[in-house]
Design a protein around this motif. Structure first.
Motif, PDB file in Angstrom:
ATOM      1  N   LEU A  46      37.009 -80.056-123.352  1.00 14.23           N
ATOM      2  CA  LEU A  46      37.481 -81.069-124.290  1.00 14.23           C
ATOM      3  C   LEU A  46      37.765 -80.430-125.635  1.00 14.23           C
ATOM      4  O   LEU A  46      36.861 -79.957-126.319  1.00 14.23           O
ATOM      5  N   ARG A  48      39.094 -81.780-128.946  1.00 14.15           N
ATOM      6  CA  ARG A  48      39.392 -83.060-129.623  1.00 14.15           C
ATOM      7  C   ARG A  48      40.372 -82.754-130.759  1.00 14.15           C
ATOM      8  O   ARG A  48      39.961 -82.240-131.793  1.00 14.15           O
ATOM      9  N   ARG A 104      42.927 -82.790-125.591  1.00 17.23           N
ATOM     10  CA  ARG A 104      43.069 -84.243-125.637  1.00 17.23           C
ATOM     11  C   ARG A 104      43.933 -84.641-126.818  1.00 17.23           C
ATOM     12  O   ARG A 104      43.687 -84.226-127.953  1.00 17.23           O
ATOM     13  N   ASP A 107      43.186 -89.279-130.850  1.00 17.52           N
ATOM     14  CA  ASP A 107      42.372 -90.408-130.407  1.00 17.52           C
ATOM     15  C   ASP A 107      41.958 -91.428-131.475  1.00 17.52           C
ATOM     16  O   ASP A 107      41.807 -92.596-131.170  1.00 17.52           O
ATOM     17  N   ARG A 152      43.639 -97.262-131.103  1.00 18.66           N
ATOM     18  CA  ARG A 152      43.183 -95.880-130.993  1.00 18.66           C
ATOM     19  C   ARG A 152      43.532 -95.351-129.605  1.00 18.66           C
ATOM     20  O   ARG A 152      44.053 -96.088-128.779  1.00 18.66           O
ATOM     21  N   MET A 230      41.302 -89.226-119.625  1.00 15.88           N
ATOM     22  CA  MET A 230      39.891 -89.527-119.789  1.00 15.88           C
ATOM     23  C   MET A 230      39.626 -90.789-118.967  1.00 15.88           C
ATOM     24  O   MET A 230      40.493 -91.651-118.854  1.00 15.88           O
ATOM     25  N   GLU A 232      37.127 -93.543-119.640  1.00 16.18           N
ATOM     26  CA  GLU A 232      36.106 -93.940-120.611  1.00 16.18           C
ATOM     27  C   GLU A 232      36.092 -95.437-120.854  1.00 16.18           C
ATOM     28  O   GLU A 232      35.491 -95.918-121.807  1.00 16.18           O
ATOM     29  N   GLY A 253      34.545 -89.672-120.066  1.00 15.30           N
ATOM     30  CA  GLY A 253      34.088 -89.722-121.456  1.00 15.30           C
ATOM     31  C   GLY A 253      32.924 -90.693-121.497  1.00 15.30           C
ATOM     32  O   GLY A 253      33.080 -91.888-121.734  1.00 15.30           O
ATOM     33  N   THR A 254      31.742 -90.148-121.262  1.00 11.01           N
ATOM     34  CA  THR A 254      30.595 -91.045-121.079  1.00 11.01           C
ATOM     35  C   THR A 254      30.098 -91.643-122.396  1.00 11.01           C
ATOM     36  O   THR A 254      29.311 -92.585-122.362  1.00 11.01           O
ATOM     37  N   ASN A 255      30.555 -91.114-123.534  1.00 12.13           N
ATOM     38  CA  ASN A 255      30.172 -91.755-124.800  1.00 12.13           C
ATOM     39  C   ASN A 255      30.844 -93.120-124.890  1.00 12.13           C
ATOM     40  O   ASN A 255      30.186 -94.141-125.084  1.00 12.13           O
ATOM     41  N   ASP A 256      32.156 -93.128-124.743  1.00 14.15           N
ATOM     42  CA  ASP A 256      32.856 -94.416-124.787  1.00 14.15           C
ATOM     43  C   ASP A 256      32.566 -95.255-123.545  1.00 14.15           C
ATOM     44  O   ASP A 256      32.488 -96.483-123.634  1.00 14.15           O
ATOM     45  N   ARG A 266      28.501 -97.255-130.076  1.00 15.98           N
ATOM     46  CA  ARG A 266      27.860 -95.935-130.085  1.00 15.98           C
ATOM     47  C   ARG A 266      27.468 -95.516-131.488  1.00 15.98           C
ATOM     48  O   ARG A 266      26.601 -94.678-131.668  1.00 15.98           O
ATOM     49  N   CYS A 318      32.896 -84.966-119.940  1.00 15.92           N
ATOM     50  CA  CYS A 318      32.931 -84.300-121.244  1.00 15.92           C
ATOM     51  C   CYS A 318      32.201 -85.085-122.322  1.00 15.92           C
ATOM     52  O   CYS A 318      32.229 -84.712-123.478  1.00 15.92           O
ATOM     53  N   GLY A 319      31.538 -86.186-121.962  1.00 23.82           N
ATOM     54  CA  GLY A 319      30.725 -86.900-122.956  1.00 23.82           C
ATOM     55  C   GLY A 319      29.459 -86.099-123.229  1.00 23.82           C
ATOM     56  O   GLY A 319      29.216 -85.058-122.597  1.00 23.82           O
TER      57      GLY A 319
HETATM   58  C1  PEP Z   1      33.638 -89.783-124.847  1.00 28.15           C
HETATM   59  O1  PEP Z   1      34.012 -90.898-125.205  1.00 28.15           O
HETATM   60  O2  PEP Z   1      32.666 -89.592-124.088  1.00 28.15           O
HETATM   61  C2  PEP Z   1      34.335 -88.573-125.320  1.00 28.15           C
HETATM   62  C3  PEP Z   1      34.031 -87.388-124.824  1.00 28.15           C
HETATM   63  O3  PEP Z   1      35.253 -88.715-126.309  1.00 28.15           O
HETATM   64  P1  PEP Z   1      34.836 -88.940-127.843  1.00 28.15           P
HETATM   65  O4  PEP Z   1      33.360 -88.677-127.933  1.00 28.15           O
HETATM   66  O5  PEP Z   1      35.653 -88.013-128.629  1.00 28.15           O
HETATM   67  O6  PEP Z   1      35.201 -90.389-128.041  1.00 28.15           O
END
Ligand code: PEP
Ligand code: MG
Length: 365
Positions: A46, A48, A104, A107, A152, A230, A232, A253-256, A266, A318-319
């Motif tokens: 990733l 960014r 990527r 974003d 976004r 992604m 996500e 993208g496990t964060n989103d 988050r 990639c989170g």
């Molecule tokens: C995610 O969402 O997991 C991710 C890797 O992207 P970002 O943290 O940049 O939103």
């Protein structure tokens, strides 16, 4: 400079002989990419690109783009960023020496690029010569109450395709430049953020292919590139078969995905999740430890549906969870191809991937 040596390097060598999962790093600067390689990363999972836009000249160009009245005006503004963006990728490709690099496209919410108070507007207008009244009006129009659920990710690429065209051009031009210099030919993986639907993916794939082919024709040099997405958003996971029609790879993208599955921001979760953990309602913070029962189910479903549509779809994560040993074990259990984590976590991920591989083999006995 950090480097693995001695017993630690030996241990890593053993782990590498056992693991199946590839380990990549999240990196966007040359410095991070170098560190990632020293720690044994096998690619960038990733990059960014938003971090590449913080430079004042680039912010100014994006503002000019936002204020432009037509496609030609937007292209002209973005053309100012193109050489810098190309150089960003030349640097990364050079350091990564032919290893995969997943880039990527932009974003963040667009309004982040605009000044907000009248004072800011006046300062920007003075520095850039942009019309203050127009700048303020556009900032107000673009203001969002819920930016994380708003304008976004690939939605920017839909409203302003010129941004993604510039970025794809920069990527392919950089790949041509590096290949032409006799260094290992880069294989860029161009990734679209926050995709939810088949039609979005189709639009983005067409834009990417068209732009890349244009550059390839101009330069007369063949560049292998991949286009992916992604995953996500829950909708993307559930309709992964649709996305795999056009996407050659998925990166979770496990964060989103955690944010949108729980409906918990988050950015603000820390303000109340502690109480959930204290009361035993959540065993762990799901932004730190992958919620395998919920978010994990979505990942498993996406992997199955993606593979049903495209058997060789490449799958990675990639989170933040990509550097967490328990999550890496989960990734092994569903047969992902790679995990990508911060450079510092690469050694841990290599070990965890080895342990996970051993665990899976034991299960098969
Ligand atoms: C995610 O969402 O997991 C991710 C890797 O992207 P970002 O943290 O940049 O939103
Ligand atoms: Mg994200």
């Amino acid at each position: 400079e950090p480097e693995l040596s001695g017993d630690f390097a030996t241990l890593m060598g053993w782990a590498d002989g056992v693991r199946r999962l590839k380990v990549r790093a999240n990196a966007e600067t040359g410095q991070d990419a170098k560190m990632a390689r020293q720690f044994g990363a096998e690619g960038i999972g990733l990059c960014r690109t938003e971090h590449m836009f913080f430079d004042p000249d680039r912010i100014a160009a994006v503002r000019e783009m936002i204020l432009a009245d037509d496609v030609a005006g937007r292209r002209a503004a973005l053309a100012k960023i193109l050489p810098m963006q190309r150089q960003d990728f030349v640097d990364l490709f050079t350091i990564m020496e032919g290893l995969p690099v997943t880039i990527r496209l932009l974003d963040p919410p667009l309004h982040e690029f605009l000044p907000h108070t009248e004072e800011d507007v006046a300062a920007v207008s003075q520095a850039t010569g942009l019309d203050a009244a127009k700048l303020l009006r556009r900032a107000q129009e673009l203001h969002e109450v819920n930016p994380m659920l708003g304008h976004r990710g690939c939605r920017l690429g839909v409203s302003y395709p010129e941004i993604y065209e510039m970025q794809v051009r920069a990527i392919i031009e950089a790949a041509c430049e590096v290949a032409a210099s006799g260094r290992p030919a880069p294989i860029p993986e161009i990734m679209h953020p926050l995709v939810a639907t088949r039609e979005e993916m189709k639009f983005l794939r067409e834009l990417t292919d068209r732009t890349a082919r244009e550059v390839i024709a101009e330069k007369g040099r063949e560049i292998e590139f991949k286009v992916g997405t992604m995953i996500e958003l829950p909708r993307a996971a559930i309709r992964a078969g649709d996305l795999a029609e056009q996407a050659e790879f998925f990166s979770f993208g496990t964060n989103d995905l955690t944010q949108t599955t729980f409906g918990i921001s988050r950015d603000d979760a820390g303000k109340f999740l502690g109480a959930y953990v204290d009361k035993g309602i959540f065993e762990k913070d799901p932004f730190v430890s992958l919620d395998q029962a919920g978010v994990g189910d979505l990942i498993r479903i996406a992997a199955e549906r993606g593979r049903a549509q495209r058997p060789n779809v490449k799958l990675g994560i990639c989170g933040e969870h990509g550097g967490d040993p328990a999550s890496i074990q989960f990734c092994e259990s569903i047969g992902l191809d790679y995990v990508s984590c911060s450079p510092y976590r690469v050694p841990i991920a290599r070990l965890a991937a080895a342990q996970a591989a051993v665990g899976e083999r034991e299960k098969d006995r």
